[in-house]
Design a protein around this motif. Structure first.
Motif, PDB file in Angstrom:
ATOM      1  N   SER A 176      -4.592  -6.993   0.197  1.00 13.56           N
ATOM      2  CA  SER A 176      -4.102  -6.356   1.413  1.00 13.56           C
ATOM      3  C   SER A 176      -3.016  -7.202   2.082  1.00 13.56           C
ATOM      4  O   SER A 176      -2.143  -6.675   2.745  1.00 13.56           O
ATOM      5  CB  SER A 176      -5.289  -6.171   2.347  1.00 13.56           C
ATOM      6  OG  SER A 176      -4.873  -5.620   3.543  1.00 13.56           O
ATOM      7  N   HIS A 230      -0.520   5.838  10.054  1.00 10.75           N
ATOM      8  CA  HIS A 230      -0.446   4.680   9.155  1.00 10.75           C
ATOM      9  C   HIS A 230      -1.238   4.941   7.879  1.00 10.75           C
ATOM     10  O   HIS A 230      -0.807   4.692   6.772  1.00 10.75           O
ATOM     11  CB  HIS A 230      -0.984   3.452   9.879  1.00 10.75           C
ATOM     12  CG  HIS A 230      -1.092   2.260   8.995  1.00 10.75           C
ATOM     13  ND1 HIS A 230       0.001   1.698   8.384  1.00 10.75           N
ATOM     14  CD2 HIS A 230      -2.164   1.532   8.584  1.00 10.75           C
ATOM     15  CE1 HIS A 230      -0.396   0.664   7.652  1.00 10.75           C
ATOM     16  NE2 HIS A 230      -1.704   0.556   7.753  1.00 10.75           N
ATOM     17  N   HIS A 240       0.801  -1.231   0.000  1.00 11.93           N
ATOM     18  CA  HIS A 240       0.000   0.000   0.000  1.00 11.93           C
ATOM     19  C   HIS A 240       0.835   1.284   0.000  1.00 11.93           C
ATOM     20  O   HIS A 240       0.528   2.239  -0.682  1.00 11.93           O
ATOM     21  CB  HIS A 240      -0.866  -0.008   1.255  1.00 11.93           C
ATOM     22  CG  HIS A 240      -0.045  -0.263   2.499  1.00 11.93           C
ATOM     23  ND1 HIS A 240       0.524  -1.497   2.756  1.00 11.93           N
ATOM     24  CD2 HIS A 240       0.340   0.551   3.509  1.00 11.93           C
ATOM     25  CE1 HIS A 240       1.212  -1.429   3.881  1.00 11.93           C
ATOM     26  NE2 HIS A 240       1.118  -0.208   4.371  1.00 11.93           N
TER      27      HIS A 240
HETATM   28  C1  LIG Z   1      -0.698 -10.277   6.308  1.00 10.59           C
HETATM   29  C2  LIG Z   1      -1.163  -8.950   6.835  1.00 10.59           C
HETATM   30  N1  LIG Z   1      -1.261  -8.765   8.160  1.00 10.59           N
HETATM   31  C3  LIG Z   1      -1.686  -7.575   8.644  1.00 10.59           C
HETATM   32  C4  LIG Z   1      -2.018  -6.559   7.803  1.00 10.59           C
HETATM   33  C5  LIG Z   1      -2.503  -5.210   8.340  1.00 10.59           C
HETATM   34  N2  LIG Z   1      -1.513  -4.159   8.063  1.00 10.59           N
HETATM   35  C6  LIG Z   1      -1.604  -3.377   6.992  1.00 10.59           C
HETATM   36  S1  LIG Z   1      -0.308  -2.334   6.836  1.00 10.59           S
HETATM   37  C7  LIG Z   1       0.399  -2.902   8.248  1.00 10.59           C
HETATM   38  C8  LIG Z   1       1.712  -2.345   8.709  1.00 10.59           C
HETATM   39  C9  LIG Z   1       2.762  -2.652   7.722  1.00 10.59           C
HETATM   40  O1  LIG Z   1       3.993  -2.159   8.172  1.00 10.59           O
HETATM   41  P1  LIG Z   1       5.211  -2.066   7.199  1.00 10.59           P
HETATM   42  O2  LIG Z   1       5.423  -3.343   6.500  1.00 10.59           O
HETATM   43  O3  LIG Z   1       6.355  -1.528   7.950  1.00 10.59           O
HETATM   44  O4  LIG Z   1       4.705  -1.028   6.090  1.00 10.59           O
HETATM   45  P2  LIG Z   1       4.349   0.511   6.265  1.00 10.59           P
HETATM   46  O5  LIG Z   1       2.861   0.624   6.408  1.00 10.59           O
HETATM   47  O6  LIG Z   1       5.067   1.006   7.448  1.00 10.59           O
HETATM   48  O7  LIG Z   1       4.809   1.153   5.018  1.00 10.59           O
HETATM   49  C10 LIG Z   1      -0.380  -3.895   8.811  1.00 10.59           C
HETATM   50  C11 LIG Z   1      -0.064  -4.579  10.059  1.00 10.59           C
HETATM   51  C12 LIG Z   1      -1.931  -6.816   6.415  1.00 10.59           C
HETATM   52  N3  LIG Z   1      -2.302  -5.918   5.510  1.00 10.59           N
HETATM   53  N4  LIG Z   1      -1.473  -8.002   5.975  1.00 10.59           N
END
Ligand SMILES: Cc1ncc(C[n+]2csc(CCOP(=O)(O)OP(=O)(O)O)c2C)c(N)n1
Ligand SMILES: [Mg+2]
Length: 974
Positions: free
Chosen positions: A337, A476, A273
């Protein structure tokens, strides 16, 4: 956010010396003995060994002997004058007779190369990194008074005499500035040396032309402007802002700019995302108008027939121009997602694209790029699974460039709670990949690393990681308040200048741009955005919101001619059983092949393995390529396939399906690594870009497919509706109850059926080799592209009951419904079933000479061929009782799917016969399994009441019976 230092063991400072003494030395694994001195603290060990050697050369290991001899020799020779080398300005001449200080210099070089990254200035928000005592002068037994002494600088930047001060400054500039590198864990010395020389040549300092620097600034401004525009025009709408990590856009742009001169024609990108909208507009050239339209509250996906998806999951493809004039094909894969689930899909797509570009050897024309978040990269297991594919024959893609947008946070979770490692890039170390950490506030440094990364990838065909250490300016997402959980961090971020301002200052100071020019760039971008916004409003005002009708594909039930003439089948049988004359194979395999030849000639009925081989061979010879991958798929888990045979003396491999004719299509069969999620994702990705190919993924046992449930839910079953992407992927899932216990019985047919809607896929449970033959051929030959799920046999592979006369493949086509082979009409009871239980029912019917009960098989459960089913049923008594019999528990198998459909279709109730609902799929006891199986078969033939399918009568095994010493079925429904 400093974490405890990881130890760095087992490396070889002697490499420096050996390189210096013999630069042409070929790379080899370090000697275990030399490995002991990897840590600078082991200098004492070196000295001790040196003393031993001086006393008695024979007392040390031969490798060490060679080392000390060469070392002494090298130290007696004055180093050659190096052009451009700095002449020491002061200090004493080195004491060449005293080798130990010089040895400590080599240790110092090694230590900085290995651990310099711990001192690098990586964190835009961080202070100066903490001192690392392993790199302090005293560790190497030097003091400030040695700083102006001259030493041989080994391989450092071309070598030559340098003062200790110069050596330190060189090392710090290269390894401790804005780029921190982990590369000394790489076991391939050629790679290590290449990286070292490449970095030390430039001292890891970017050297872009003024034009390039201005371009990089423009990209940073473009990235920032888009986010700000969206921030003010679509307040609070989710976009997963890239702010704080805008360097990503400069990095991707630099990468694409470098493609033409590196022979790259296409880049296949996967990302989550964060910053996705920015990448779509500023890298893939998606129009702002289109993007803004998607932001509008009235927006309805225009191009998707199904349900569509949110804007930050959509994919895009485009050809983008580069300043060289050449265009590069870019694609961003749509993704769900589920973080990192896209990784293997992109790898599979890239490999398929390489095939299209005839790039299957070097794999230099198509480059996969995966962009990760820091939290997801270290957290999601599929990352490690995907990395593990990177060097495997059937899955390699010539090296993936991984870019981590390391904003040092995952939603609200900080690194301390996210990982047990110092860096989020740790999974890359398992493969010995080069890992570059770069300060995200220095886009020029990051851009210089991406150039190196592409050069490295094209040269060594290996993965490489660029970790952009940055921050997340907002929450976020745009509805998230970061101050709830990170008040201190966010007050720091609030006062931190944006990347654009920092870079602009640098360029202004260097006189490369003026304030006016920067303002002009900003104005231009904003004007383009403003115009696009106006256009998008006009588009949206014309949209008539409407609910899309469900996707449907009635043609899925159309017959496809799949029979193959008898002469052709016999010929294929001959080819498939012919092995080169000089090949000696196992006698049992020889027999299998001879039997296949006889089967194809019609002398004996076809078994499953032969039918599959003939289906594959017939497709290959008519031009359909095939890829089959899965654990042990070459032989087949149950030793039924033998797609590859081996020479007894040499283990040379021979694959008959590759050697049918000179003009045949290619057949690729691979034993996959022990992964489900990554391998299935890979094969799915491959199938997307190779629709002309039959791509099959096989589970070892069907149960294990649930390790890939994300790929099944998020891609295989729903991607057509979400993104309009279609796949012909075929899943072979061994299924069936043989008393082997809970874990080897069920491929979870019920889960696939629950996911069936809108004709999204075909779910089949064929019972005969001939029907499997037609099913496989139909899947490959018909124009409609849909995934196919097949419950495949285990015990039936060698069961004489489950064979087919060859005439069943030389005539006819796939039968969705099979009538009772003996009781054609007039039955007063009809048992509907699917799969293996048919044979148990048929045995009972025959043994007990039952003539009033017909057994009808649903060979394809979804989509159900209702017309054929009702036609076959109409041959029997209109009052016939209809029951569904299955060997799976009531809450599993096909029952719950069919219970919702059959009563209204048949206009009567359908009785369920089978195991009662259970939490675990099957008993762990063979004897209880057999009792249960016999009982359910018996019950199917016993007359019974017809309870409503929605309120089935519970018949459980009484608790008292469970205490009985004799084996008792767990529970049974009748
Ligand atoms: C498998 C999975 N678990 C949980 C989520 C929920 N989620 C969406 S973004 C996120 C944080 C992701 O952190 P990071 O990889 O550091 O990316 P950032 O958003 O910081 O760019 C989470 C926990 C998800 N999308 N997919
Ligand atoms: Mg993050």
């Amino acid at each position: 956010m400093a974490r405890s230092s990881e130890s760095n063991s087992g490396q070889d400072p002697a490499l420096d010396v050996l390189d210096r003494l013999n630069p042409n030395r070929t790379s080899s694994s370090p000697s275990p003995a030399l490995g002991r001195i990897g840590h600078p603290g082991n200098t004492a060990f070196l000295e001790e060994l040196h003393e031993d050697w001086k006393t008695d050369p024979a007392s040390v290991d031969p490798t060490w002997r060679a080392f000390f001899e060469g070392f002494e020799l090298g130290c007696q020779l004055r180093p050659p004058a190096r052009s451009g080398a700095t002449t020491p300005t002061s200090g004493s001449a080195p004491e060449f007779g005293n080798v130990l200080p010089q040895a400590r210099i080599y240790n110092l070089l090694f230590a900085y190369r290995a651990l310099g990254h711990t001192l690098a200035h990586l964190d835009p928000l961080g202070l100066t990194p903490e001192e690392n005592s392993d790199l302090s002068l005293s560790t190497f037994r030097f003091t400030d008074t040695d700083l102006d002494s001259i030493f041989d600088s080994g391989t450092l930047g071309g070598g030559g005499p340098r003062t200790l001060r110069e050596i330190l400054s060189f090392l710090k500039q290269t390894y401790c500035d804005h780029i921190g590198v982990e590369f000394m864990h790489i076991m391939n010395f050629a790679i290590r040396r290449w990286l070292r020389d490449r970095m030390e040549r430039s001292r890891n300092q970017p050297s872009f032309s003024p034009t390039q620097q201005r371009r990089i600034l423009e990209k940073i401004i473009a990235a920032e402007s888009l986010e700000r525009f969206l921030h003010t025009r679509y307040v609070g709408q989710k976009r997963f802002s890239l702010e704080g990590g805008e360097t990503l856009i400069a990095v991707l742009d630099t990468l694409i700019e470098a493609c033409p001169s590196s022979g790259v024609e296409e880049v296949v990108i996967g990302m989550a995302h964060r910053g996705r909208l920015n990448v779509l507009v500023n890298i893939l050239g998606k129009s702002r108008r289109k993007l803004f339209t998607e932001f509008h509250e009235n927006y309805v996906p225009e191009t998707v027939l199904g349900d569509g998806d949110v804007k930050y999951h959509l994919g895009y493809e485009n050809e983008v121009p580069t300043s060289s004039g050449k265009k590069i094909r870019l694609s961003l894969a749509p993704n769900p997602s589920h973080l990192e689930a896209v990784d293997p899909v992109v790898e599979g797509k890239a490999r398929a694209r390489q095939r299209h570009r005839d790039d299957t050897v070097k794999r230099e024309k198509v480059v996969p790029v995966l962009i990760h978040g820091d939290g997801a990269f270290i957290g999601q297991g599929i990352v490690a699974e995907t990395l593990n594919l990177s060097r495997l024959e059937g899955y390699r893609t010539g090296g993936t460039i991984h870019i981590i947008v390391n904003n040092q946070i995952a939603f609200t979770t900080l690194p301390n709670d996210s990982r047990s490692t110092r860096y989020c890039t740790a999974p890359g170390k398992t493969l010995g990949l080069p890992i570059f950490h770069v300060n995200g506030d220095d886009p020029l440094a990051a851009a210089s690393v991406i150039q190196l990364a592409l050069e490295f990838r094209q040269k060594f065909h290996e993965d490489i990681i660029l970790d952009i250490v940055c921050y997340r300016r907002h929450g976020h997402n745009e509805g998230d308040e970061p101050n709830f959980t990170q008040p201190t961090l966010y007050s720091e971020i609030d006062s931190h200048p944006p990347v654009s301002r920092l870079l602009a200052r640098r360029l202004l100071d260097a006189g490369l741009i003026t304030e006016e020019e920067i303002q002009k760039i900003r104005n231009q971008i904003n004007t383009v955005s403003e115009e696009a916004l106006q256009e998008s409003r006009q588009v949206v005002s014309k949209i008539q919101p409407r609910i899309h009708p469900p996707l449907s594909c009635p043609a899925l039930l159309q017959e496809v001619p799949t029979a193959v003439p008898a002469k052709k089948i016999a010929e294929l049988g001959v080819s498939l059983s012919t092995i080169p004359a000089d090949f000696q194979i196992n006698t049992k395999i020889r027999k299998v092949l001879d039997t296949r030849r006889a089967m194809a000639a019609g002398q004996t009925p076809l078994d499953w393995g032969c039918a599959e081989h003939l289906a594959f061979a017939s497709l290959l010879t008519s031009g359909t390529p095939i890829r089959l991958s899965g654990q042990d798929s070459r032989r087949g888990t149950f030793s039924h396939r033998h797609a590859a045979v081996y020479d007894l003396r040499t283990r040379a491999r021979y694959i008959p399906l590759k050697n049918i004719s000179k003009t045949q299509a290619s057949f690729c069969v691979y034993n996959s690594p022990l992964s489900e999620a990554a391998v299935l994702g890979f094969d799915y990705g491959y199938s997307l870009d190779c629709p002309e190919m039959l791509v099959l993924w096989e589970a070892q046992f069907g149960d294990f497919a649930n390790g890939a449930q994300t790929q099944i839910d998020q891609y295989i079953t729903s991607s057509e509706s979400k993104w309009g992407t279609t796949s012909r992927l075929t899943l072979l899932l061994p299924h069936g109850y043989h008393g082997q216990g809970p874990e080897h019985s069920s491929a979870r047919l019920e889960r696939f059926l629950q996911l069936c809607a809108e004709d999204n896929m075909v779910v089949s449970y064929p019972t005969t080799p001939a029907n499997y033959f037609h099913l496989i051929r139909r899947q490959a030959l018909r124009k409609i592209i849909k995934p196919l799920i097949v419950m495949t046999p285990k015990g039936l592979l060698r069961d004489a009951r489950a064979t087919s006369p060859v005439t069943d493949v030389t005539h006819g086509s796939f039968q969705e419904i099979l009538p009772d082979p003996t009781i054609a009409r007039g039955a007063r009871r009809v048992i509907l079933c699917s799969g293996k239980v048919f044979y148990d029912l048929q045995d009972y019917q025959k043994k007990n000479q039952i003539t009033d009960t017909a057994i009808i098989r649903l060979e394809q459960i979804y989509p159900l061929h209702t017309k054929k089913l009702t036609e076959i049923l109409s041959r029997h008594s209109p009052d016939a009782e209809i029951l569904w019999c299955q060997e799976e528990s009531e809450n599993m198998g096909a029952w719950s799917h069919l219970a919702l459909r059959l009563p209204s279709l048949l206009k009567k109730q359908v009785r369920y016969v089978g195991r009662d609902a259970s939490s675990s799929p099957a008993t762990g006891s063979l004897v209880i399994h057999t009792l249960e199986q016999n009982q359910l078969v018996q019950e199917a033939f016993a007359s019974g009441s017809t309870p409503s399918p929605s309120t089935p009568k519970k018949t459980r095994t009484p608790t008292s019976a469970k205490k009985n010493k004799s084996p008792t079925p767990r529970k049974m429904k009748k």
